[in-house]
Design an enzyme around this catalytic site. Structure first.
Site, PDB file in Angstrom:
ATOM      1  N   GLU A   5      23.176  47.721  42.225  1.00 15.57           N
ATOM      2  CA  GLU A   5      23.177  48.841  43.160  1.00 15.57           C
ATOM      3  C   GLU A   5      22.800  50.166  42.513  1.00 15.57           C
ATOM      4  O   GLU A   5      22.230  51.021  43.179  1.00 15.57           O
ATOM      5  CB  GLU A   5      24.498  48.959  43.924  1.00 15.57           C
ATOM      6  CG  GLU A   5      25.672  49.404  43.106  1.00 15.57           C
ATOM      7  CD  GLU A   5      26.958  49.471  43.910  1.00 15.57           C
ATOM      8  OE1 GLU A   5      26.909  49.803  45.093  1.00 15.57           O
ATOM      9  OE2 GLU A   5      28.023  49.185  43.327  1.00 15.57           O
ATOM     10  N   GLU A  20      31.360  41.372  40.612  1.00 14.95           N
ATOM     11  CA  GLU A  20      31.439  42.830  40.687  1.00 14.95           C
ATOM     12  C   GLU A  20      30.521  43.473  39.648  1.00 14.95           C
ATOM     13  O   GLU A  20      29.849  44.464  39.935  1.00 14.95           O
ATOM     14  CB  GLU A  20      32.912  43.250  40.512  1.00 14.95           C
ATOM     15  CG  GLU A  20      33.170  44.739  40.422  1.00 14.95           C
ATOM     16  CD  GLU A  20      32.736  45.543  41.626  1.00 14.95           C
ATOM     17  OE1 GLU A  20      32.353  44.962  42.660  1.00 14.95           O
ATOM     18  OE2 GLU A  20      32.737  46.786  41.525  1.00 14.95           O
ATOM     19  N   LYS A  75      28.271  55.833  50.981  1.00 16.58           N
ATOM     20  CA  LYS A  75      29.625  55.516  50.544  1.00 16.58           C
ATOM     21  C   LYS A  75      30.448  54.875  51.652  1.00 16.58           C
ATOM     22  O   LYS A  75      31.257  54.002  51.414  1.00 16.58           O
ATOM     23  CB  LYS A  75      30.293  56.808  50.070  1.00 16.58           C
ATOM     24  CG  LYS A  75      31.669  56.614  49.468  1.00 16.58           C
ATOM     25  CD  LYS A  75      31.559  56.130  48.045  1.00 16.58           C
ATOM     26  CE  LYS A  75      32.894  55.809  47.442  1.00 16.58           C
ATOM     27  NZ  LYS A  75      32.755  54.774  46.407  1.00 16.58           N
ATOM     28  N   ARG A  83      27.968  60.249  51.757  1.00 16.08           N
ATOM     29  CA  ARG A  83      27.985  59.488  53.001  1.00 16.08           C
ATOM     30  C   ARG A  83      26.579  59.147  53.505  1.00 16.08           C
ATOM     31  O   ARG A  83      26.418  58.348  54.426  1.00 16.08           O
ATOM     32  CB  ARG A  83      28.711  60.273  54.091  1.00 16.08           C
ATOM     33  CG  ARG A  83      30.151  60.592  53.758  1.00 16.08           C
ATOM     34  CD  ARG A  83      30.800  61.354  54.883  1.00 16.08           C
ATOM     35  NE  ARG A  83      30.807  60.571  56.097  1.00 16.08           N
ATOM     36  CZ  ARG A  83      31.732  59.676  56.414  1.00 16.08           C
ATOM     37  NH1 ARG A  83      32.726  59.454  55.598  1.00 16.08           N
ATOM     38  NH2 ARG A  83      31.655  58.994  57.531  1.00 16.08           N
ATOM     39  N   TRP A  99      22.158  59.331  56.911  1.00 20.74           N
ATOM     40  CA  TRP A  99      21.783  57.979  56.485  1.00 20.74           C
ATOM     41  C   TRP A  99      21.178  57.349  57.728  1.00 20.74           C
ATOM     42  O   TRP A  99      21.885  57.038  58.690  1.00 20.74           O
ATOM     43  CB  TRP A  99      23.016  57.219  56.018  1.00 20.74           C
ATOM     44  CG  TRP A  99      22.718  55.871  55.432  1.00 20.74           C
ATOM     45  CD1 TRP A  99      22.400  55.607  54.137  1.00 20.74           C
ATOM     46  CD2 TRP A  99      22.738  54.610  56.098  1.00 20.74           C
ATOM     47  NE1 TRP A  99      22.211  54.258  53.968  1.00 20.74           N
ATOM     48  CE2 TRP A  99      22.412  53.618  55.165  1.00 20.74           C
ATOM     49  CE3 TRP A  99      22.988  54.223  57.426  1.00 20.74           C
ATOM     50  CZ2 TRP A  99      22.333  52.266  55.477  1.00 20.74           C
ATOM     51  CZ3 TRP A  99      22.910  52.871  57.744  1.00 20.74           C
ATOM     52  CH2 TRP A  99      22.588  51.908  56.771  1.00 20.74           C
ATOM     53  N   CYS A 155      26.484  59.092  57.335  1.00 19.06           N
ATOM     54  CA  CYS A 155      26.197  60.471  57.691  1.00 19.06           C
ATOM     55  C   CYS A 155      27.448  61.314  57.505  1.00 19.06           C
ATOM     56  O   CYS A 155      28.566  60.848  57.709  1.00 19.06           O
ATOM     57  CB  CYS A 155      25.714  60.665  59.125  1.00 19.06           C
ATOM     58  SG  CYS A 155      24.286  59.695  59.551  1.00 19.06           S
ATOM     59  N   ASN A 191      27.463  61.548  63.781  1.00 27.07           N
ATOM     60  CA  ASN A 191      27.576  60.441  62.824  1.00 27.07           C
ATOM     61  C   ASN A 191      27.956  59.212  63.626  1.00 27.07           C
ATOM     62  O   ASN A 191      29.024  59.200  64.251  1.00 27.07           O
ATOM     63  CB  ASN A 191      28.663  60.786  61.788  1.00 27.07           C
ATOM     64  CG  ASN A 191      29.099  59.585  60.961  1.00 27.07           C
ATOM     65  OD1 ASN A 191      28.323  58.659  60.759  1.00 27.07           O
ATOM     66  ND2 ASN A 191      30.322  59.597  60.484  1.00 27.07           N
ATOM     67  N   GLY A 192      27.101  58.203  63.645  1.00 26.75           N
ATOM     68  CA  GLY A 192      27.408  56.992  64.414  1.00 26.75           C
ATOM     69  C   GLY A 192      26.161  56.458  65.096  1.00 26.75           C
ATOM     70  O   GLY A 192      25.040  56.802  64.708  1.00 26.75           O
ATOM     71  N   LYS A 224      27.483  46.025  40.565  1.00 27.74           N
ATOM     72  CA  LYS A 224      27.363  47.380  39.986  1.00 27.74           C
ATOM     73  C   LYS A 224      25.980  47.594  39.415  1.00 27.74           C
ATOM     74  O   LYS A 224      25.371  48.621  39.618  1.00 27.74           O
ATOM     75  CB  LYS A 224      28.380  47.607  38.869  1.00 27.74           C
ATOM     76  CG  LYS A 224      29.816  47.845  39.212  1.00 27.74           C
ATOM     77  CD  LYS A 224      30.121  49.139  39.928  1.00 27.74           C
ATOM     78  CE  LYS A 224      29.936  48.978  41.409  1.00 27.74           C
ATOM     79  NZ  LYS A 224      31.084  48.607  42.181  1.00 27.74           N
ATOM     80  N   HIS A 259      24.441  24.020  37.545  1.00 25.52           N
ATOM     81  CA  HIS A 259      23.985  23.502  38.844  1.00 25.52           C
ATOM     82  C   HIS A 259      22.802  24.294  39.386  1.00 25.52           C
ATOM     83  O   HIS A 259      22.529  24.255  40.581  1.00 25.52           O
ATOM     84  CB  HIS A 259      25.143  23.506  39.841  1.00 25.52           C
ATOM     85  CG  HIS A 259      26.281  22.626  39.406  1.00 25.52           C
ATOM     86  ND1 HIS A 259      26.204  21.254  39.436  1.00 25.52           N
ATOM     87  CD2 HIS A 259      27.493  22.937  38.885  1.00 25.52           C
ATOM     88  CE1 HIS A 259      27.340  20.752  38.966  1.00 25.52           C
ATOM     89  NE2 HIS A 259      28.126  21.751  38.630  1.00 25.52           N
TER      90      HIS A 259
HETATM   91  C1  F6R Z   1      29.896  48.935  45.898  1.00 28.62           C
HETATM   92  C2  F6R Z   1      30.451  49.605  47.057  1.00 28.62           C
HETATM   93  C3  F6R Z   1      30.413  48.907  48.365  1.00 28.62           C
HETATM   94  C4  F6R Z   1      31.774  49.070  49.071  1.00 28.62           C
HETATM   95  C5  F6R Z   1      31.710  48.472  50.484  1.00 28.62           C
HETATM   96  C6  F6R Z   1      33.056  48.525  51.175  1.00 28.62           C
HETATM   97  O1  F6R Z   1      30.037  49.704  44.740  1.00 28.62           O
HETATM   98  O2  F6R Z   1      30.932  50.698  46.951  1.00 28.62           O
HETATM   99  O3  F6R Z   1      30.073  47.579  48.217  1.00 28.62           O
HETATM  100  O4  F6R Z   1      32.743  48.423  48.301  1.00 28.62           O
HETATM  101  O5  F6R Z   1      30.768  49.171  51.239  1.00 28.62           O
HETATM  102  O6  F6R Z   1      33.503  49.835  51.317  1.00 28.62           O
HETATM  103  P1  F6R Z   1      35.012  50.153  51.609  1.00 28.62           P
HETATM  104  O7  F6R Z   1      35.821  49.711  50.444  1.00 28.62           O
HETATM  105  O8  F6R Z   1      35.051  51.650  51.789  1.00 28.62           O
HETATM  106  O9  F6R Z   1      35.396  49.411  52.851  1.00 28.62           O
END
Ligand code: F6R
Length: 614
Positions: free
Chosen positions: A494, A487, A609, A27, A74, A2, A100-101, A491, A510
């Site tokens: 997501e 990774e 984010k 956010r 969110w 949020c 937010n929380g 990507k 395996h």
């Molecule tokens: C993937 C992504 C998330 C963050 C994760 C940790 O693209 O962005 O997996 O990497 O939520 O976030 P931070 O780095 O802000 O602790």
């Protein structure tokens, strides 16, 4: 999660709040709302959907007024719908809040308030909080600030809130615990936001609230800061921000993600600038220099992080063990904090986080500190909670990352962690001066090699066109490039919602090999120095089962070219630095596939984010 925004001053609040919400949409973006106060009437509009939807809906209300608050959500408690969106009124209609929380004990408070005659429109914990504040105001006969303080001492959970009272048109009260809150300080005007991006064009001066602090923001007065627990006066530390407007806008790119992918040469260079002094043969990092014995005497390094940052931690495990010969364990913060881990004062814990606000990572730090470990933070957001909670740290200088999918954060995290590993390798005598020098000079070439890797963009786009409709995708890598495979898969899933899995290449036989048929694209990282021959054998195994092979290879490769369906080249570098290059085509591939599938690249569904809830 949020985003919250507020304004009180001499300008019209509505456009500031709306623009601010758009900047904070990363956010959370399942619903949004705004409340504007013109001194006599509060005009409130909220809706399920994006800030753009709110902008349209808010045409129905009067937008005039110089006090306003807004929220982009969110969902945690209650599905995303118009009613559950913030802001929320108290029962009298006098108080309005954004939050937010999570208030964990909201149910018991709600029951008590219902017994006292309160009613609730939404399913949210936030509506409970605003009514608790109102109830305190009534029963204790106190002003808004005091009522907020008393109420917050009764709640368990996390919050960044902004609340105002219709009876006080020149005042907003804010408070923070666990979720971020910044106050922008202008000329007789104040801005409130989850980060500084909503107010950067108005002021460079900001106060970041600490946990368990609240502030009474009153026009014509200095900010009054208090500790929520004991009412002690706190003194605002006004910071001068370095961020500029350009950094938080798209600058001609279609999406923030693409802009951020292309920013990586600059971001990596900014991250080592002033630290990597190749001509002097030194790496200078204050946070390490001042605590060098903690690292060199450590029994082990524990790395905690989530998501992409966890993948950067896995790359770091290879680098630290290989170069500095220090044992490393990499943990998901969410698992670590709940499994009664063995931590001693001989351990060093490195927490990696782009946002610096991830709730699980923050909690893991607190746990490690309690047990006596030395905590080192690697964060991107300056002044963030994890940065402040750590004993020492090193920032990545990636600049604001707005696309929800992490890109430049990943490569700059690896850059910082490589610098630390090299420094420790030198300090521990694991490296000769010439080997150290070789690494330093090679690291300096990485930005131009990333630039070169980005030139594969057009080719990657053609590959994306071929596989955009795939239902599944497999990513394989070995050694340093195993975490890159993870990774790459993250990507893709997501942002394009294609099921993807990353595996160490040798693990394929395996189990995952059973998945391979002519429909299955397999992305294999097969760089020259990383167990090349063994990966080539894996490629043969895929080929004989008719899997489609997209190989990431070192420039000039001939062997893999003969086997693979598509080959994407990256420049040659030291093996430990290859993740900084191999990750580039994988980021581009997921980007193009997501665009071709009409997905919302910068704001993928269900994500946010900054994950400030556990
Ligand atoms: C993937 C992504 C998330 C963050 C994760 C940790 O693209 O962005 O997996 O990497 O939520 O976030 P931070 O780095 O802000 O602790």
């Amino acid at each position: 999660m949020c985003g919250i925004v507020g304004y009180i001053g001499h300008r019209e609040a509505f456009p500031i709040v709306i623009k601010g919400l758009q900047r904070l949409e990363y956010r959370g973006y399942d619903s949004a709302g705004v409340a504007i106060y013109d001194g006599s009437k509060i005009n409130l509009s909220k809706t399920k959907g994006k800030v753009e939807d709110l902008k349209n809906k808010a045409k129905e209300i009067s937008q005039a007024g110089t006090l306003g608050i807004g929220h982009t959500r969110w969902a945690t408690h209650g599905v995303p719908n118009d009613v559950n969106s913030h802001p929320h009124y108290s029962n009298s209609g006098d108080l309005v809040i954004i939050h937010n929380g999570i208030i964990e004990n909201y149910e018991s408070i709600k029951k008590a308030l219902i017994n006292r005659g309160y009613s609730f429109k939404s399913d949210t914990d936030t509506e409970v909080l605003v009514n608790l504040i109102e109830e305190v105001q009534k029963t204790e006969g106190v002003k808004l600030g005091k009522a907020v303080q008393i109420a917050l001492n009764q709640v368990v959970g996390a919050y960044a809130i902004a609340v105002f009272d219709k009876k006080k048109p020149d005042e907003i009260v804010v408070a923070k615990l666990g979720s971020p809150l910044a106050i922008g300080v202008g000329e007789n005007e104040f801005f409130i936001a989850s980060d500084a991006s909503p107010f950067i064009e108005f002021t460079n001066n900001a106060v970041y609230l600490e946990d368990e602090e609240m502030a009474i923001i009153r026009l014509g007065k200095e900010i009054k800061l208090r500790k929520i627990k004991n009412d002690a006066i706190a003194y605002p530390n006004i910071l001068e921000l370095q961020m500029n407007l350009e950094e938080i806008e798209k600058g001609g790119y279609d999406h923030f993600m693409l802009k951020e992918i292309y920013e990586q040469p600059r971001a990596i260079m900014d991250t080592y600038r002033g630290r990597l002094l190749a001509d002097q043969g030194i790496i200078r990092m204050a946070g390490i220099d001042e605590n060098i014995e903690k690292f060199t005497n450590a029994n082990r390094i524990i790395i905690v992080a989530c998501g992409t940052s966890w993948h950067a931690g896995l790359v770091a495990e290879y680098i630290f063990e290989d170069l500095a010969r220090i044992p490393v364990e990499v943990e998901y913060a969410s698992e670590f904090r709940y499994r009664n881990p063995i931590i001693t004062d001989k351990d060093v814990l490195i927490a990696i986080s782009q946002s610096g606000e991830t709730a699980d990572t923050l909690a893991a730090i607190k746990l490690a500190k309690e047990k006596g470990a030395f905590v080192f933070g690697v964060c991107n957001v300056v002044g963030s909670s994890i940065a402040r909670e750590s004993n020492a740290g090193a920032y990545t200088h990636a600049g604001p990352e707005i696309g929800v999918a992490s890109t430049k954060a990943f490569t700059t995290q690896i850059t910082v962690l490589t610098l630390i590993a090299l420094k420790l390798a030198k300090e521990k005598g694991e490296f000769s001066s010439s080997k150290f020098h070789e690494y330093l000079t090679e690291l300096e070439t990485i930005p131009s090699k990333v630039e070169k890797s980005l030139q594969s963009n057009a080719l990657v786009e053609t590959v994306a066109e071929v596989y955009k409709d795939s239902a599944n995708c497999l990513y394989l890598g070995r050694g340093y490039n195993f975490p890159v495979a993870l990774e790459g898969a993250l990507k893709l899933k997501e942002i394009s919602y294609i099921h993807a899995e990353g595996y160490p290449a040798a693990e394929m036989k395996h189990g995952p090999i059973a998945l391979i048929d002519e429909q299955m694209p397999v992305i294999v990282i097969a760089t020259k120095k990383g167990h090349y021959e063994k990966v080539v054998s894996n490629i043969q195994e895929i080929k004989s089962r008719k899997g489609k092979i997209i190989a990431i290879v070192t420039e000039g490769d001939v062997q893999v070219k003969e086997l693979a369906d598509h080959v994407i080249e990256i420049p040659e570098t030291l093996e430990s630095l290859t993740p900084l290059l191999t990750t580039i085509p994988l980021q581009l591939l997921s980007y193009h596939i997501a665009v071709m599938r009409n997905c919302n690249v910068d704001q993928p569904r269900n994500l946010a984010k900054s994950v400030t809830v556990e």
